[in-house]
Design an enzyme around this catalytic site. Structure first.
Site, short mmCIF file in Angstrom:
data_model
loop_
_atom_site.label_atom_id
_atom_site.label_comp_id
_atom_site.label_asym_id
_atom_site.label_seq_id
_atom_site.Cartn_x
_atom_site.Cartn_y
_atom_site.Cartn_z
N ASP A 220 0.72 -1.26 0.15
CA ASP A 220 -0.02 -0.14 0.10
C ASP A 220 1.03 1.30 -0.07
OD1 ASP A 220 -2.70 -0.05 -0.36
OD2 ASP A 220 -3.26 0.34 1.63
N ASP A 363 -11.18 -6.35 10.83
CA ASP A 363 -11.31 -7.83 10.98
C ASP A 363 -12.21 -8.36 11.77
OD1 ASP A 363 -10.16 -6.43 13.00
OD2 ASP A 363 -8.33 -7.62 13.11
#
Length: 757
Positions: A220, A363
């Site tokens: 990223d 998550d």
């Protein structure tokens, strides 16, 4: 096409979220305003409210007979405590590891004691004789009820704990024998982690004992050196044009470029053991299973243990969650997906809309959405990977505060486990316990402040005599203390747990209120990894509130003790003084305990030096050295990716001229690994002479072998046991009497300098 539609749908939901009325915030503000209004009315002398509390005080002064200390007990006041302790100790002796029957008996005893304690506290110990005492007394009692509520929920859920190791043994056979071989995509999201950390993670993933797998590095930060690393290691490289939605966005982008039936996610610093896939994939033979989570382990000491100099004595903080909490969640069907070291079914993930982007904890909420869609989440309580723990207190704080902020955003998003459609009541209850956990920092801070009210305001929030404490409080406290470590599988003592909770108590309180007032005001902060330091440093930002409280607590303790002594000497027989002394006795014990805990916490905030970026492992291997044409034999004591420390067992060592290095060839026989290096140090003072060797630049094949030896051996990550309560107390007193900054400073700095070698 479906994935891209989902992607744009996530952006649309984010815009809706920002315009939503924050109901949770309104409820919190409403409770604060209502409480403030009642307090103001009480202090104003309103007749109805004043008489109501006057009647309550009369009830406190004349409690029911069954809540009074029996006069016939006399010297036998300790009988309930001794009896219940004996039963608890016997159960733990017969069942060293909690079983279904032993856990049920202990939980039953604890629940009985909790109810008994609550009845005693509510009907005999409150002090509402005037508004000032009443506010502190009732406020303290409400906070206690809140903590007890979270404990009761946890105790109830403990009755449903599951262990899936035997199930994993059975299901793994089909994977090992090739009857179940789904395609697997391994995703490694990265943002600014150093290349050397990523390299060992990729190498560890490539060492997994499973053929049908493909590894993707998700960069990223679009770094050229990381692209080159992926080319060197022959793994797939994926980058995107922006960083929208941080890690969740990175993973969702990867879903559009991969096709595997199952997806494995490892954080950039997590390295799996070779059998990770063999142990987890078998569960997916059940089409209702969407996700298998495994514990997070760390191969370096957490900063709290390291700063106290107890690296190999106290267990890391995550042990409590993965050894106790996750099995509880599994029993309730509400496993928490913790962001790394998990496997998820692609079709189920796409059905749930991909990784959740509404929160910092993508998550956790992804797992909730999978559960809400009717899928099963499984927790396999086996250490099958390890990563880097936060390496200093500042990084530790950044990580924990991000977790708190992300979890509490549940109240403001569609994936709220309390309101989302599809979850069972038991699942909601388990998630409620997890949400309430972050609010426990508020009582923790109040408990630090409360003793100051004794001397500063003359307040007595708890009215209890010494006999009442022995009869009602002591059984509840000691039994809970005794079984605490047993119930969490020896992962943490109660005393050490209290210290861990205090380290971030003040910033957590601020975070809780910030989230409830402005839930999305802060973005994703990455935990720094691969840092190093060659000096001690003190975290004043975290220490300031503790320092400001330490001084008045010390003065308060001195004042309370002085007041007690004077009043006992001058008015020992007066009933009013006896009632006042009942409260002061608790006050000085409370202040003394707070001072002990704050002293230890301040030492924790002093970061010890860590000069070496690489971790050194205590690993024994037989080695053969060749130097100057001579052969020597020895055994490794510590090994890292850059060097090794060896105790020589055979052969006369050559003399090393100071300032020079001696080239050497090293062969680790068990792993058939040949390395070249230089002897940089030699020590002849021990029973066996020892040498320190720094490796020359490693070839890729050598590095692979070394990484597999250090990080990937199945079963290598053990479950350490925490010291008991008494040993924990002695350890803490020892740390206070011999702090690392004064007595261990030179050794700490010398060790890391030698390691850096």
């Amino acid at each position: 096409m479906t994935s891209w539609l989902n992607y744009f749908g996530w952006h649309r939901r984010d815009s809706v979220r920002s315009n939503r009325i924050p109901i949770a915030t309104l409820i919190m503000l409403g409770l604060i305003i209502l409480t403030g209004g009642l307090v103001a009315v009480w202090f104003s002398g309103n007749g109805t409210l004043y008489h109501l509390f006057a009647e309550l005080q009369a009830m406190q002064n004349h409690p029911p007979m069954w809540l009074q200390v029996p006069m016939v007990m006399g010297e036998y006041l300790l009988t309930p405590t001794v009896t219940l302790l004996a039963i608890s100790l016997l159960i733990m002796r017969v069942s060293p590891i909690p079983r279904t029957w032993s856990r049920a008996v202990v939980v039953g005893i604890l629940l009985m004691l909790v109810i008994r304690y609550l009845l005693w506290r509510s009907l005999t110990t409150l002090n509402v004789s005037d508004p000032l005492n009443g506010v502190f007394s009732i406020g303290l009692f409400i906070l206690e009820i809140f903590l007890l509520l979270t404990n009761i929920i946890q105790l109830f859920l403990m009755l449903r704990v599951k262990d899936r190791s035997l199930e994993a043994n059975r299901l793994a056979i089909d994977v090992i024998e090739g009857r179940f071989t789904p395609s697997v995509d391994i995703l490694i999201p990265t943002y600014n982690e150093p290349a050397y950390i990523l390299k060992r993670t990729i190498v560890g993933c490539q060492a997994l004992e499973y053929v049908n797998k493909k590894i993707y590095l998700l960069d990223d930060t679009r770094r050229e050196e990381i692209r080159q690393l992926a080319d060197e290691l022959k793994c797939e490289y994926i980058a995107r044009l922006n960083n929208h939605h941080a890690k969740a966005g990175n993973l969702n982008n990867a879903l559009t470029h991969t096709q595997g039936e199952l997806i494995v996610v490892f954080d950039a610093d997590f390295i799996p053991t070779k059998n990770f896939l063999l142990r987890t994939l078998g569960f997916f033979q059940d089409p209702t299973v969407a996700l298998v989570q495994t514990p997070q382990s760390y191969y370096n000491a957490d900063p709290i243990a390291r700063n106290l100099g107890l690296d190999n004595i106290i267990t890391p903080e995550e042990e409590v969650f993965y050894r106790q909490i996750e099995p509880i969640k599994d029993g309730a069907g509400s496993v928490v997906c913790s962001g790394t070291s998990f496997v998820v079914r692609r079709s189920a993930l796409e059905d749930a809309g991909g990784f959740v982007t509404e929160s910092l904890s993508e998550d956790y909420f992804t797992g909730i959405k999978l559960s809400a869609r009717g899928y099963r989440l499984v927790y396999l309580n086996e250490k099958l990977s390890a990563g880097l723990a936060a390496e200093n207190i500042a990084a530790y704080a950044t990580q924990r505060l991000r977790w708190a902020r992300g979890t509490l955003q549940a109240f403001f998003i569609d994936s709220n486990p309390l309101t989302i459609r599809g979850l069972k009541p038991i699942q909601r209850l388990a998630h409620l316990e997890g949400l309430l956990h972050w609010f426990t920092c508020i009582p923790r801070v109040v408990f630090l402040l409360m003793p100051l009210a004794y001397s500063g305001l003359g307040v007595i929030p708890i009215r209890a005599s010494f006999q009442e404490m022995l009869y009602f409080f002591l059984p509840y406290y000691l039994v809970q203390l005794t079984v605490f470590s047993w119930l969490n599988y020896r992962s943490r003592s109660a005393l050490l747990s209290d210290i861990y909770s205090l380290v971030l108590a003040f910033p957590l309180v601020l975070t809780v209120f910030q989230v409830m007032l402005s839930p999305f005001s802060k973005g994703f902060n990455v935990t720094a990894k691969g840092t190093a330091s060659d000096h001690f440093s003190f975290n004043w930002k975290l220490a300031l509130p503790l320092v400001l409280l330490f001084i008045p607590n010390a003065i308060n303790l001195w004042h309370i003790l002085g007041t007690c002594l004077i009043q006992v000497q001058m008015h020992a027989s007066e009933p009013a003084i006896i009632q006042h002394f009942k409260g002061l006795g608790i006050g000085w014990i409370w202040s003394a305990y707070n001072l002990l805990i704050m002293s230890i916490t301040l030492l924790i905030l002093l970061d010890a030096p860590k000069c070496d970026r690489y971790e050194w492992f205590d690993l024994r291997r037989l080695v053969r050295l060749t130097a100057n044409g001579q052969i020597f034999w020895g055994v490794t004591t510590f090994i890292s990716e850059v060097g090794v420390h060896i105790e020589m067992t055979q052969g006369e060592l050559p003399v090393i001229i100071p300032g020079e290095v001696l080239p050497v060839t090293l062969k680790i026989l068990e792993d058939n690994l040949r390395l070249q290096g230089q002897i940089t140090q030699m020590d002849l003072s021990g029973e066996f002479p020892s040498v320190q060797i720094h490796f020359d630049k490693l070839e890729l094949a050598q590095h692979r072998c070394l990484v597999e030896m250090l990080f990937c051996r199945p079963g290598q990550w053990k479950r350490p046991c925490a010291p008991g309560e008494l040993k924990s107390l002695f350890l803490l007193f020892g740390i206070l009497l011999k702090p690392r900054i004064l007595f261990d400073r030179d050794r700490a700095i010398d060790f890391v300098k030698v390691s850096k070698g």
